[in-house]
Structures are given as C-alpha cells and as structure tokens.
Design a protein around this motif. Sequence first.
Motif, PDB file in Angstrom:
ATOM      1  N   LEU A 164       0.816  -1.217   0.000  1.00  0.00           N
ATOM      2  CA  LEU A 164       0.000   0.000   0.000  1.00  0.00           C
ATOM      3  C   LEU A 164       0.851   1.268   0.000  1.00  0.00           C
ATOM      4  N   GLN A 165       2.160   1.155   0.239  1.00  0.00           N
ATOM      5  CA  GLN A 165       3.051   2.316   0.252  1.00  0.00           C
ATOM      6  C   GLN A 165       4.171   2.162  -0.779  1.00  0.00           C
ATOM      7  N   SER A 166       3.849   1.602  -1.928  1.00  0.00           N
ATOM      8  CA  SER A 166       4.887   1.303  -2.916  1.00  0.00           C
ATOM      9  C   SER A 166       5.410   2.549  -3.643  1.00  0.00           C
ATOM     10  N   ASN A 167       4.595   3.602  -3.773  1.00  0.00           N
ATOM     11  CA  ASN A 167       4.944   4.804  -4.563  1.00  0.00           C
ATOM     12  C   ASN A 167       5.165   4.488  -6.039  1.00  0.00           C
ATOM     13  N   GLU A 168       4.643   3.351  -6.504  1.00  0.00           N
ATOM     14  CA  GLU A 168       4.915   2.933  -7.880  1.00  0.00           C
ATOM     15  C   GLU A 168       4.447   3.965  -8.910  1.00  0.00           C
ATOM     16  N   MET A 169       3.309   4.594  -8.673  1.00  0.00           N
ATOM     17  CA  MET A 169       2.752   5.535  -9.640  1.00  0.00           C
ATOM     18  C   MET A 169       3.176   6.980  -9.392  1.00  0.00           C
ATOM     19  N   SER A 170       4.069   7.189  -8.432  1.00  0.00           N
ATOM     20  CA  SER A 170       4.520   8.549  -8.128  1.00  0.00           C
ATOM     21  C   SER A 170       5.381   9.101  -9.264  1.00  0.00           C
ATOM     22  N   GLY A 171       5.195  10.372  -9.580  1.00  0.00           N
ATOM     23  CA  GLY A 171       6.043  11.019 -10.575  1.00  0.00           C
ATOM     24  C   GLY A 171       7.407  11.377 -10.026  1.00  0.00           C
ATOM     25  N   ASP A 172       7.516  11.471  -8.693  1.00  0.00           N
ATOM     26  CA  ASP A 172       8.813  11.741  -8.055  1.00  0.00           C
ATOM     27  C   ASP A 172       9.603  10.450  -7.929  1.00  0.00           C
ATOM     28  N   ASP A 173      10.927  10.576  -7.879  1.00  0.00           N
ATOM     29  CA  ASP A 173      11.795   9.410  -7.693  1.00  0.00           C
ATOM     30  C   ASP A 173      12.890   9.769  -6.706  1.00  0.00           C
ATOM     31  N   ASN A 174      14.003   9.063  -6.761  1.00  0.00           N
ATOM     32  CA  ASN A 174      15.075   9.304  -5.793  1.00  0.00           C
ATOM     33  C   ASN A 174      15.679  10.701  -5.889  1.00  0.00           C
ATOM     34  N   GLN A 175      15.518  11.363  -7.023  1.00  0.00           N
ATOM     35  CA  GLN A 175      15.974  12.743  -7.149  1.00  0.00           C
ATOM     36  C   GLN A 175      15.251  13.633  -6.140  1.00  0.00           C
ATOM     37  N   ARG A 208       7.711 -18.878   9.914  1.00  0.00           N
ATOM     38  CA  ARG A 208       7.437 -18.846   8.472  1.00  0.00           C
ATOM     39  C   ARG A 208       8.484 -18.017   7.752  1.00  0.00           C
ATOM     40  N   GLY A 209       8.880 -18.469   6.581  1.00  0.00           N
ATOM     41  CA  GLY A 209       9.721 -17.693   5.680  1.00  0.00           C
ATOM     42  C   GLY A 209       8.951 -17.410   4.404  1.00  0.00           C
ATOM     43  N   THR A 210       9.006 -16.163   3.933  1.00  0.00           N
ATOM     44  CA  THR A 210       8.315 -15.755   2.706  1.00  0.00           C
ATOM     45  C   THR A 210       9.315 -15.085   1.778  1.00  0.00           C
ATOM     46  N   PHE A 211       9.264 -15.460   0.491  1.00  0.00           N
ATOM     47  CA  PHE A 211      10.257 -14.991  -0.471  1.00  0.00           C
ATOM     48  C   PHE A 211       9.549 -14.573  -1.762  1.00  0.00           C
ATOM     49  N   MET A 212       9.734 -13.315  -2.158  1.00  0.00           N
ATOM     50  CA  MET A 212       9.101 -12.808  -3.367  1.00  0.00           C
ATOM     51  C   MET A 212       9.815 -13.341  -4.616  1.00  0.00           C
ATOM     52  N   LEU A 213       9.018 -13.551  -5.660  1.00  0.00           N
ATOM     53  CA  LEU A 213       9.546 -14.071  -6.922  1.00  0.00           C
ATOM     54  C   LEU A 213       9.770 -12.970  -7.958  1.00  0.00           C
ATOM     55  N   ASN A 214       8.988 -11.913  -7.894  1.00  0.00           N
ATOM     56  CA  ASN A 214       9.102 -10.857  -8.904  1.00  0.00           C
ATOM     57  C   ASN A 214      10.079  -9.775  -8.471  1.00  0.00           C
ATOM     58  N   ASN A 215      10.633  -9.078  -9.449  1.00  0.00           N
ATOM     59  CA  ASN A 215      11.505  -7.940  -9.200  1.00  0.00           C
ATOM     60  C   ASN A 215      10.656  -6.752  -8.766  1.00  0.00           C
ATOM     61  N   GLU A 216      10.887  -6.236  -7.557  1.00  0.00           N
ATOM     62  CA  GLU A 216      10.078  -5.142  -7.012  1.00  0.00           C
ATOM     63  C   GLU A 216      10.636  -3.761  -7.341  1.00  0.00           C
ATOM     64  N   LEU A 217      11.742  -3.696  -8.048  1.00  0.00           N
ATOM     65  CA  LEU A 217      12.386  -2.417  -8.343  1.00  0.00           C
ATOM     66  C   LEU A 217      11.633  -1.660  -9.428  1.00  0.00           C
ATOM     67  N   THR A 224      17.400  11.140 -13.919  1.00  0.00           N
ATOM     68  CA  THR A 224      17.970  10.966 -12.579  1.00  0.00           C
ATOM     69  C   THR A 224      19.304  10.237 -12.682  1.00  0.00           C
ATOM     70  N   LYS A 225      20.268  10.676 -11.894  1.00  0.00           N
ATOM     71  CA  LYS A 225      21.595  10.051 -11.910  1.00  0.00           C
ATOM     72  C   LYS A 225      21.493   8.545 -11.643  1.00  0.00           C
ATOM     73  N   PRO A 226      22.400   7.743 -12.199  1.00  0.00           N
ATOM     74  CA  PRO A 226      22.279   6.277 -12.123  1.00  0.00           C
ATOM     75  C   PRO A 226      22.751   5.664 -10.815  1.00  0.00           C
ATOM     76  N   TYR A 227      23.087   6.485  -9.807  1.00  0.00           N
ATOM     77  CA  TYR A 227      23.638   5.929  -8.578  1.00  0.00           C
ATOM     78  C   TYR A 227      22.569   5.557  -7.563  1.00  0.00           C
ATOM     79  N   TRP A 228      21.284   5.765  -7.927  1.00  0.00           N
ATOM     80  CA  TRP A 228      20.192   5.369  -7.047  1.00  0.00           C
ATOM     81  C   TRP A 228      19.630   4.041  -7.528  1.00  0.00           C
TER      82      TRP A 228
END
Length: 247
Positions: A164-175, A208-217, A224-228
């Motif tokens: 619920l706090q992914s910020n996936e659709m945010s126009g802002d990024d690490n900059q 319990r151990g839980t492990f995601m399969l998809n890339n969340e990045l 934006t500079k590539p160091y983030w």
Amino acid sequence: MKKSALFIILIGFYCSVSGQFRTKDRMDKLESFDQKNYSWGFFLNMNQFDYSLVLDPVNGVNQDYSNAVETKPTYSFGAGLIGKKRLNDHFDLRLEPGLQFVQRELNFQKAAYLAGTSGNPEDFTKRIVKSTYVDIPLLLQFHGWRWYNSRPYVAGGINYMLNLQSNEMSGDDNQQGVFRSTTHNFGWSAEMGISFYFGRFKLTPAFRGTFMLNNELVADNPDTKPYWAGSLNSLKTRAFFFILKFE
C-alpha cells in the motif's frame, strides 16, 4: 512485589504447558476440533523484512569493488485472520490474510557524488523504505499424528502481497527522495510449527519464511543520476515471521 508476580506467572505457565504432556490422569482436549470441515481464528506476529539485492555490475560497485548498495532489515509486527478447510486427517488448506507493517533501510554509497563533498553523507545516501503489506498466503498444511495435547505440522504455499506504500505511480523518484517499488507482488512461503490444545482454544506457535519471486524495483526517471535505482538490477523481499495463532 514485582518478583513475586513474575514467579507466580512462571509457575502458572509451567503448570499449563506441563499439563499438556503428563500421562497420569491426562485428559485429551478439543478432541474433535480438527475434524471440523471449516474453522476460524486470528494470529499475531513479529516480522523481519529484508531485501535480496542483485547489483548493477557498473553502478552497483565501488572503486574498491565493494558493494555500493547495502540493505538493513528491521523488526516490526503484523496481525491477521485464519480460515481453514479440512481436506482429510492429515491435510488442511489454509488462507491467512494479514496486514504487515514494515520499515527497511537502503544505503546508496555512490550517491555521494550527487551532493559533492558537502553535508552529512547519511543525508543523501540513506533511503528509509516504509511498506504496509496486505499479505495473503494460501497454504497446504500437513499434520503429524497428535501427541497428547500437541500436534506438529509443516506447510507451504503461495503468497500475494499488496504494498500500500509502494509509490509505484509517483512522478517523483530518488531525485526528490522517493524510492519506488511495485505494488503487486507474488512469492512463496514455507512454515513449520506445533499446535497445543487447551480447554477452549488451540494455540499454535509457528515460524514462516516468505520470499518474493518478482523484481520489485521501479526504475528512476531517465534524467535521474544512475547511482540510485540504477545501482540495482533487482530487489526482492524476503521475510521471516514468528507467529502465534489462536483458533
């Protein structure tokens, strides 16, 4: 007074647990509980969430070949509901939706280049990633035979986790100081525990151990500079839980 109260609590806990196992005058409790086709309950848990990182071979490595990005897990908590469908004497199908409150820390060491040499390095290399997950695991559970008023089990299954706090659709990024990740995530879980039968309820401590399969990045914006986010090829959640189930 405090020491006396603690002593009384410990004695009471010992008597309650030992009563589950003694053979003399022992009475089996909730003998028909596991024969129900459906049952319900709730759980409380402690959790530790972390990221499994795959670094970019160029931006994710320092000049001394050390990792340019590090992850730091923290401990938090969650709670949820339990729904069980009995399949036979040894197998159950369980749906255990819960809400997990999570905070993780990512340190981007190469990001120091973004701010030159002025200021506190931690101010521009650290990202606190807060997440609230709706975690919906579907588990197939295998029970061993009941031993007095206890019964061990193992379980495994699949997870859907809504951030619920992914910020996936945010126009802002690490900059602008915003770290983005995916909203919809899928993974698998493995669990083991032991159920204890009391007069009115069943208590189950479990791990319990839980492990995601998809890339969340989610990649940063092109300017934006590539160091983030550019320092990473992928990041996937891995989580460990200690759970107390009440049914």
